[in-house]
Design a protein around this motif. Structure first.
Motif, short mmCIF file in Angstrom:
data_model
loop_
_atom_site.label_atom_id
_atom_site.label_comp_id
_atom_site.label_asym_id
_atom_site.label_seq_id
_atom_site.Cartn_x
_atom_site.Cartn_y
_atom_site.Cartn_z
N ASN A 7 -11.24 35.52 -3.13
CA ASN A 7 -11.24 36.54 -2.08
C ASN A 7 -10.00 37.41 -2.05
OD1 ASN A 7 -13.79 36.02 -0.65
ND2 ASN A 7 -12.90 34.02 -0.20
N TYR A 8 -8.97 37.00 -2.81
CA TYR A 8 -7.72 37.78 -2.85
C TYR A 8 -7.36 38.09 -4.30
CZ TYR A 8 -7.17 36.78 2.10
OH TYR A 8 -7.37 36.71 3.46
N ASP A 9 -6.86 39.32 -4.50
CA ASP A 9 -6.52 39.77 -5.86
C ASP A 9 -5.19 39.23 -6.34
OD1 ASP A 9 -8.77 41.73 -6.33
OD2 ASP A 9 -7.92 42.59 -4.50
N GLU A 10 -4.28 38.96 -5.41
CA GLU A 10 -2.91 38.62 -5.81
C GLU A 10 -2.20 37.88 -4.68
OE1 GLU A 10 1.20 41.00 -7.17
OE2 GLU A 10 -0.64 42.10 -6.72
N LEU A 11 -1.24 37.04 -5.07
CA LEU A 11 -0.38 36.35 -4.09
C LEU A 11 1.05 36.81 -4.26
CD1 LEU A 11 0.22 33.96 -2.04
CD2 LEU A 11 0.73 32.61 -4.08
N ILE A 12 1.71 37.10 -3.14
CA ILE A 12 3.16 37.32 -3.13
C ILE A 12 3.79 36.13 -2.42
CG2 ILE A 12 5.06 38.70 -2.23
CD1 ILE A 12 3.37 41.16 -2.49
N PRO A 13 4.53 35.26 -3.13
CA PRO A 13 5.20 34.14 -2.46
C PRO A 13 6.48 34.62 -1.78
CG PRO A 13 5.57 34.02 -4.83
CD PRO A 13 4.70 35.22 -4.60
N GLY A 14 6.69 34.16 -0.55
CA GLY A 14 7.88 34.56 0.20
C GLY A 14 9.04 33.62 -0.03
N ASP B 119 -7.59 51.18 -2.43
CA ASP B 119 -7.70 51.12 -0.97
C ASP B 119 -8.26 49.79 -0.47
OD1 ASP B 119 -6.67 53.64 -0.81
OD2 ASP B 119 -8.59 54.64 -0.46
N ASP B 120 -9.13 49.15 -1.26
CA ASP B 120 -9.76 47.90 -0.81
C ASP B 120 -9.11 46.67 -1.45
OD1 ASP B 120 -10.61 48.31 -3.40
OD2 ASP B 120 -12.70 47.76 -3.03
N TYR B 121 -7.84 46.79 -1.80
CA TYR B 121 -7.11 45.66 -2.43
C TYR B 121 -6.94 44.52 -1.42
CZ TYR B 121 -3.81 43.73 -5.88
OH TYR B 121 -3.19 42.96 -6.84
N HIS B 122 -7.08 43.29 -1.90
CA HIS B 122 -6.89 42.10 -1.05
C HIS B 122 -5.62 41.38 -1.51
CE1 HIS B 122 -11.27 41.53 0.53
NE2 HIS B 122 -10.87 42.79 0.59
N LEU B 123 -4.60 41.39 -0.65
CA LEU B 123 -3.29 40.82 -0.97
C LEU B 123 -3.02 39.63 -0.07
CD1 LEU B 123 -0.59 41.17 -2.56
CD2 LEU B 123 0.20 42.60 -0.66
N LEU B 124 -2.46 38.57 -0.65
CA LEU B 124 -2.12 37.37 0.11
C LEU B 124 -0.61 37.19 0.10
CD1 LEU B 124 -3.52 34.97 1.57
CD2 LEU B 124 -3.47 33.73 -0.61
N TYR B 125 -0.03 36.95 1.27
CA TYR B 125 1.42 36.74 1.39
C TYR B 125 1.68 35.35 1.95
CZ TYR B 125 6.24 37.13 3.03
OH TYR B 125 7.57 36.90 3.26
N GLN B 126 2.57 34.62 1.29
CA GLN B 126 2.90 33.24 1.70
C GLN B 126 4.32 33.19 2.24
OE1 GLN B 126 5.28 31.21 -0.25
NE2 GLN B 126 5.13 29.55 1.24
N LEU B 127 4.48 32.52 3.39
CA LEU B 127 5.82 32.29 3.95
C LEU B 127 5.75 31.00 4.77
CD1 LEU B 127 8.69 33.57 4.24
CD2 LEU B 127 7.92 34.46 6.46
N PRO B 128 6.75 30.12 4.63
CA PRO B 128 6.70 28.84 5.34
C PRO B 128 6.61 28.99 6.86
CG PRO B 128 8.43 28.80 3.67
CD PRO B 128 7.93 30.22 3.76
N THR B 129 6.04 27.99 7.49
CA THR B 129 6.03 27.92 8.95
C THR B 129 7.46 28.05 9.47
OG1 THR B 129 4.10 26.49 8.96
CG2 THR B 129 5.49 26.43 10.93
#
Length: 517
Positions: free
Chosen positions: A177-184, A37-47
């Motif tokens: 501060n984030y557990d994982e990155l998902i690159p877009g 429930d307290d997972y920290h996920l980062l999502y990347q997508l270009p401007t």
């Protein structure tokens, strides 16, 4: 890790998402369903890829399927208002938590949008009930101002979104501060499928070793102003604009208000439609200036870094980086302001006057964001420094100055090679400047009918003399400002003396006859 590529499709209605955006939402919800429930996920997508659209649709779906609330955090008031409007367009009723907000009716809302500092104050004063917030979304998550609020959301799923998952503070990497990155979707894929415009880049070789690095790891405003407000640099900017961007809607980025104001006066004196904007402008002034910029086809707006986020103007045709930066994030944000597609716009112009492309590589290059997220220092430590970049330069006369030296087949003189040859032969380093002066004198005489013509041409060599002295200073490992300034003045005096004493002799060597009286 195998990259997931989603088939791109046309957006048929305002609320219908592209398939790569739908795919991103599915990936994020899969993590939401499978992780704690307290997972920290980062999502990347270009401007320009539509991060706000993606998380607005996520909020809509989340509230439909979960009996908990959502909080969206931004770092600037413009982003706060834009996010609220986007959520509303997706049918999400939301409450903006700003400094003037009345929170007596907060129980009526399932979604809050707040600026980080205001939210911090409200939470510390116990004015906002966040006990049932299940999803926290952080826009422009690379800014470290958000991290102080994480303690309030120890039981919430946190989604950070950013175009560049690289922390603004080297000592606070995002992987802490984030557990994982998902690159877009990559910039190249978005360009190939007509979702972003392609950058046509004009790169200038700039001498930047006078710039100083500040405590934040980037170039200081003062050293940037000293360099970029010089007449030579202002002229170079105007020449670059005239050659590559004249008549195009142009946004100029500077490092500091003083530089931007000097740019404004330079362009205004040239009779060009220009305005200046910085963070001291009132809301009314800012609104008027941005409206003028939007409505004027050939408008030029010179600014500091306030337009790097929260500013969307698809009609921009040209971006000028009239500054250097050590920040990969800022580099991508600045260029990204011109990448929005509009009607028949498929490309835009970028003029780089800060060696930024040499430092970071081309905008839209295939960066491994996951590797950068996991090992940011490994990446940052391998960014080329200015001395290394400039060691590859062949600093020659500008095209405009070369027009005055049409009779010369070669105007370049290699200070570094001459120094290495001289020291290998056991000669004094001062012979390097003597030979440079002789070569400068030769091309002046080669393009003159008398000594007065030659002396006039010598005045045009100031920038080239400055470049040569900087390279020489590095060769002899002595490059204090006062010493280099003295060398430049001394060089010009010796060049003028050489021309007066040797004009007739060199002229006859070149032409086979003495100059006519």
């Amino acid at each position: 890790m195998q990259e997931t590529v989603f088939e791109l499709q046309d957006k048929k209605t305002e609320k219908e998402l592209y398939s790569y955006q739908q795919g991103a939402i599915q990936q994020i919800f899969d993590k939401f369903d499978s992780e704690r429930d307290d997972y920290h996920l980062l999502y990347q997508l270009p401007t320009g890829g539509g991060k706000t659209v993606i998380f607005s649709e996520m909020v809509r779906q989340y509230l439909k399927n979960h009996n908990k609330k959502v909080l969206v955090m931004t770092h600037r008031i413009e982003l706060c208002n834009q996010t609220s409007e986007m959520l509303t367009s997706f049918g999400v009723v939301n409450k903006v938590v700003n400094s003037k907000a009345n929170l007596d009716d907060q129980e009526r809302y399932s979604c809050y949008v707040a600026m980080v500092e205001t939210l911090n104050n409200r939470l510390n004063d116990d004015q906002l009930d966040i006990s049932d917030v299940g999803l926290v979304i952080i826009d422009e998550a690379h800014y470290n101002s958000f991290t102080k609020l994480f303690k309030f959301f120890e039981n919430s799923f946190v989604l950070g979104v950013t175009a560049t998952p690289l922390s603004s503070n080297k000592d606070l990497p995002m992987n802490k501060n984030y557990d994982e990155l998902i690159p877009g979707e990559s910039i190249e894929n978005l360009i190939a499928n007509d979702f972003l415009a392609r950058a046509e880049v004009f790169q200038y070789d700039m001498g930047l070793t006078s710039l100083e690095i500040g405590s934040n790891g980037d170039y200081t405003v003062k050293s940037s102003a000293d360099l970029y407000t010089s007449p030579a640099m202002l002229n170079k900017l105007l020449e670059a604009y005239t050659k590559h961007s004249k008549g195009k809607k142009t946004l100029i980025f500077n490092n500091g208000i003083e530089t931007s104001i000097q740019v404004y006066h330079t362009f205004q004196a040239a009779g060009l439609p220009v305005m200046h904007l910085d963070n001291t402008a009132t809301k009314k002034q800012r609104k008027q200036i941005l409206r003028w910029f939007r409505e004027t086809p050939d408008a030029i707006l010179t600014s500091v870094s306030i337009l790097t986020t929260g500013f969307d103007e698809p009609t921009i045709d040209s971006i000028i980086l009239n500054r250097a930066t050590k920040s990969l994030t800022l580099y991508y944000q600045m260029i990204g302001r011109g990448s929005r597609v509009l009607n028949n716009k498929s490309k835009f112009t970028v003029i780089d006057l800060g060696n930024n492309m040499y430092r970071f590589g081309p905008w839209g290059a295939d960066l491994d964001w996951e590797a950068i997220f996991k090992s940011p220092n490994y990446y940052m430590d391998r960014i080329r420094d200015d001395e290394d970049i400039e060691s590859d330069f062949k600093l020659d006369l500008s095209d405009e100055i070369k027009e005055e030296f049409k009779n010369s087949d070669e105007t370049f003189f290699d200070i570094k090679e001459t120094y290495e040859t001289a020291t290998f032969a056991g000669e004094s380093s001062k012979v390097v400047l003597e030979r440079s002066i002789a070569q400068h004198a030769y091309i002046c005489i080669e393009n003159s009918e008398d000594v007065y013509d030659a002396l006039a041409l010598a005045k045009l060599l100031k920038e080239d003399i400055d470049n040569r002295i900087h390279v020489y200073g590095k060769c002899i490992s002595k490059s204090t400002y006062n010493f280099l300034s003295w060398l430049k003045d001394d060089y010009q005096k010796k060049l003028n003396a050489y021309l007066r004493e040797n004009f007739d002799t060199v002229f006859e060597d070149i032409h086979g006859h003495p100059p006519e009286d």
